[in-house]
Design a protein around this motif. Structure first.
Motif, PDB file in Angstrom:
ATOM      1  N   ASP A 106      63.662  25.398  39.303  1.00 24.55           N
ATOM      2  CA  ASP A 106      64.820  26.194  38.936  1.00 24.55           C
ATOM      3  C   ASP A 106      65.495  26.636  40.233  1.00 24.55           C
ATOM      4  O   ASP A 106      64.846  27.167  41.128  1.00 24.55           O
ATOM      5  CB  ASP A 106      64.401  27.416  38.113  1.00 24.55           C
ATOM      6  CG  ASP A 106      65.560  28.055  37.384  1.00 24.55           C
ATOM      7  OD1 ASP A 106      66.593  27.394  37.198  1.00 24.55           O
ATOM      8  OD2 ASP A 106      65.425  29.223  36.987  1.00 24.55           O
ATOM      9  N   THR A 131      73.992  24.920  23.182  1.00 25.28           N
ATOM     10  CA  THR A 131      74.733  25.877  24.016  1.00 25.28           C
ATOM     11  C   THR A 131      74.907  27.192  23.273  1.00 25.28           C
ATOM     12  O   THR A 131      75.177  27.211  22.069  1.00 25.28           O
ATOM     13  CB  THR A 131      76.119  25.319  24.392  1.00 25.28           C
ATOM     14  OG1 THR A 131      75.940  24.081  25.081  1.00 25.28           O
ATOM     15  CG2 THR A 131      76.888  26.265  25.276  1.00 25.28           C
ATOM     16  N   THR A 152      72.920  26.394  28.483  1.00 27.32           N
ATOM     17  CA  THR A 152      73.133  25.037  27.974  1.00 27.32           C
ATOM     18  C   THR A 152      71.878  24.233  28.246  1.00 27.32           C
ATOM     19  O   THR A 152      71.430  24.137  29.390  1.00 27.32           O
ATOM     20  CB  THR A 152      74.350  24.368  28.644  1.00 27.32           C
ATOM     21  OG1 THR A 152      75.515  25.161  28.399  1.00 27.32           O
ATOM     22  CG2 THR A 152      74.580  22.965  28.087  1.00 27.32           C
ATOM     23  N   LYS A 187      67.625  19.242  31.290  1.00 24.29           N
ATOM     24  CA  LYS A 187      68.448  19.967  32.263  1.00 24.29           C
ATOM     25  C   LYS A 187      68.946  21.219  31.558  1.00 24.29           C
ATOM     26  O   LYS A 187      69.475  21.152  30.450  1.00 24.29           O
ATOM     27  CB  LYS A 187      69.626  19.120  32.722  1.00 24.29           C
ATOM     28  CG  LYS A 187      70.531  19.828  33.704  1.00 24.29           C
ATOM     29  CD  LYS A 187      71.688  18.921  34.112  1.00 24.29           C
ATOM     30  CE  LYS A 187      72.671  19.669  34.968  1.00 24.29           C
ATOM     31  NZ  LYS A 187      73.843  18.841  35.276  1.00 24.29           N
ATOM     32  N   THR A 211      71.190  24.792  32.187  1.00 21.65           N
ATOM     33  CA  THR A 211      72.032  25.626  33.046  1.00 21.65           C
ATOM     34  C   THR A 211      72.187  26.993  32.404  1.00 21.65           C
ATOM     35  O   THR A 211      72.361  27.109  31.191  1.00 21.65           O
ATOM     36  CB  THR A 211      73.421  25.005  33.293  1.00 21.65           C
ATOM     37  OG1 THR A 211      74.066  24.765  32.040  1.00 21.65           O
ATOM     38  CG2 THR A 211      73.318  23.697  34.058  1.00 21.65           C
ATOM     39  N   ASN A 212      72.082  28.011  33.230  1.00 21.14           N
ATOM     40  CA  ASN A 212      72.235  29.400  32.798  1.00 21.14           C
ATOM     41  C   ASN A 212      73.362  29.971  33.652  1.00 21.14           C
ATOM     42  O   ASN A 212      73.183  30.222  34.839  1.00 21.14           O
ATOM     43  CB  ASN A 212      70.917  30.151  33.017  1.00 21.14           C
ATOM     44  CG  ASN A 212      70.876  31.469  32.298  1.00 21.14           C
ATOM     45  OD1 ASN A 212      71.821  31.861  31.626  1.00 21.14           O
ATOM     46  ND2 ASN A 212      69.776  32.186  32.461  1.00 21.14           N
ATOM     47  N   LYS A 213      74.536  30.129  33.055  1.00 20.46           N
ATOM     48  CA  LYS A 213      75.737  30.482  33.804  1.00 20.46           C
ATOM     49  C   LYS A 213      76.114  31.947  33.647  1.00 20.46           C
ATOM     50  O   LYS A 213      76.047  32.508  32.559  1.00 20.46           O
ATOM     51  CB  LYS A 213      76.931  29.633  33.333  1.00 20.46           C
ATOM     52  CG  LYS A 213      76.775  28.157  33.581  1.00 20.46           C
ATOM     53  CD  LYS A 213      77.023  27.853  35.008  1.00 20.46           C
ATOM     54  CE  LYS A 213      77.069  26.356  35.232  1.00 20.46           C
ATOM     55  NZ  LYS A 213      77.176  25.999  36.605  1.00 20.46           N
ATOM     56  N   ASP A 244      74.002  32.006  38.732  1.00 16.07           N
ATOM     57  CA  ASP A 244      74.011  30.711  38.049  1.00 16.07           C
ATOM     58  C   ASP A 244      72.694  30.034  38.381  1.00 16.07           C
ATOM     59  O   ASP A 244      72.270  30.043  39.544  1.00 16.07           O
ATOM     60  CB  ASP A 244      75.162  29.822  38.535  1.00 16.07           C
ATOM     61  CG  ASP A 244      76.519  30.351  38.134  1.00 16.07           C
ATOM     62  OD1 ASP A 244      76.675  30.767  36.971  1.00 16.07           O
ATOM     63  OD2 ASP A 244      77.432  30.336  38.979  1.00 16.07           O
ATOM     64  N   GLU A 283      70.076  26.474  37.571  1.00 17.61           N
ATOM     65  CA  GLU A 283      69.927  25.144  36.997  1.00 17.61           C
ATOM     66  C   GLU A 283      68.473  24.730  37.100  1.00 17.61           C
ATOM     67  O   GLU A 283      67.899  24.691  38.189  1.00 17.61           O
ATOM     68  CB  GLU A 283      70.819  24.131  37.715  1.00 17.61           C
ATOM     69  CG  GLU A 283      70.730  22.762  37.069  1.00 17.61           C
ATOM     70  CD  GLU A 283      71.721  21.780  37.638  1.00 17.61           C
ATOM     71  OE1 GLU A 283      72.915  21.949  37.389  1.00 17.61           O
ATOM     72  OE2 GLU A 283      71.278  20.849  38.347  1.00 17.61           O
ATOM     73  N   THR A 316      65.698  21.750  36.194  1.00 14.34           N
ATOM     74  CA  THR A 316      65.458  20.364  35.816  1.00 14.34           C
ATOM     75  C   THR A 316      63.945  20.203  35.697  1.00 14.34           C
ATOM     76  O   THR A 316      63.199  20.632  36.578  1.00 14.34           O
ATOM     77  CB  THR A 316      66.004  19.359  36.849  1.00 14.34           C
ATOM     78  OG1 THR A 316      65.533  19.711  38.144  1.00 14.34           O
ATOM     79  CG2 THR A 316      67.522  19.370  36.849  1.00 14.34           C
TER      80      THR A 316
END
Length: 179
Positions: free
Chosen positions: A47, A110, A144, A154, A156-158, A170, A172, A174
């Motif tokens: 992360d 999402t 997402t 994958k 993403t936490n925005k 932010d 990301e 994987t």
């Protein structure tokens, strides 16, 4: 005799028909998994979080996805420690974002989770001193979750924050599915 022959032929036709229907009747074994069922599992990976668009830190992490009956997923973000940040070592506790819906157009799950009343425990240690050790609300963020063709994930936490912190973050993740 003719009646007996007709009765035998009719009986034989009934047996053949029954056997045919029995052989073809159980084709439902190939049930198609929903996207949520396909995504469910425990993923291990990296992360990377960027704070205020300026400072980036990396942590190893495990994320758990569970499938819900309505086709949505729950995502549990495991405990993560970001070492050697400007504020010391930061450990974020586990929290779960529930009922993330699937979007067939983007092939992802999402959700804007601002209204979910989430919280996480955060500990900061600088040197030998614990400078923070408390629960924080998570008042904003959009998650997402995108399953990849190779079976990895994958996430993403925005634009999320803890409490009233001035900088948005932010992240990301994987990861690959644990065996």
């Amino acid at each position: 005799m003719k009646k007996l022959l007709s009765l035998m032929l009719l009986l034989m036709a009934a047996v053949i028909t029954t056997a045919t229907f029995t052989a073809c009747g159980d084709d439902d074994d190939d049930k198609t998994e929903t996207p949520a069922e396909k995504a469910a599992g425990i993923y291990t990976g990296t992360d990377q979080v960027t704070i205020g668009g300026q400072w980036t830190y990396t942590s190893s992490a495990d994320y758990t996805i569970t499938a819900n009956a309505d086709g949505s997923i729950n995502l549990t973000i495991g405990t993560e420690t970001y070492e050697n940040t400007l504020m010391g070592n930061i450990t974020q506790g586990t929290f779960t974002i529930k009922n993330i819906p699937y979007d067939a157009k983007t092939l992802s799950f999402t959700k804007d989770y601002a209204a979910d009343n989430l919280s996480a425990h955060v500990t900061m240690v600088k040197g030998e001193t614990t400078t923070m050790d408390k629960d924080f609300s998570i008042p904003s963020g959009t998650i997402t979750v995108t399953p990849q063709a190779d079976g990895s994930i994958k996430i993403t936490n925005k634009q999320y924050t803890y409490g009233k912190m001035p900088f948005k973050m932010d992240a990301e993740f994987t990861g690959t599915r644990k065996k």
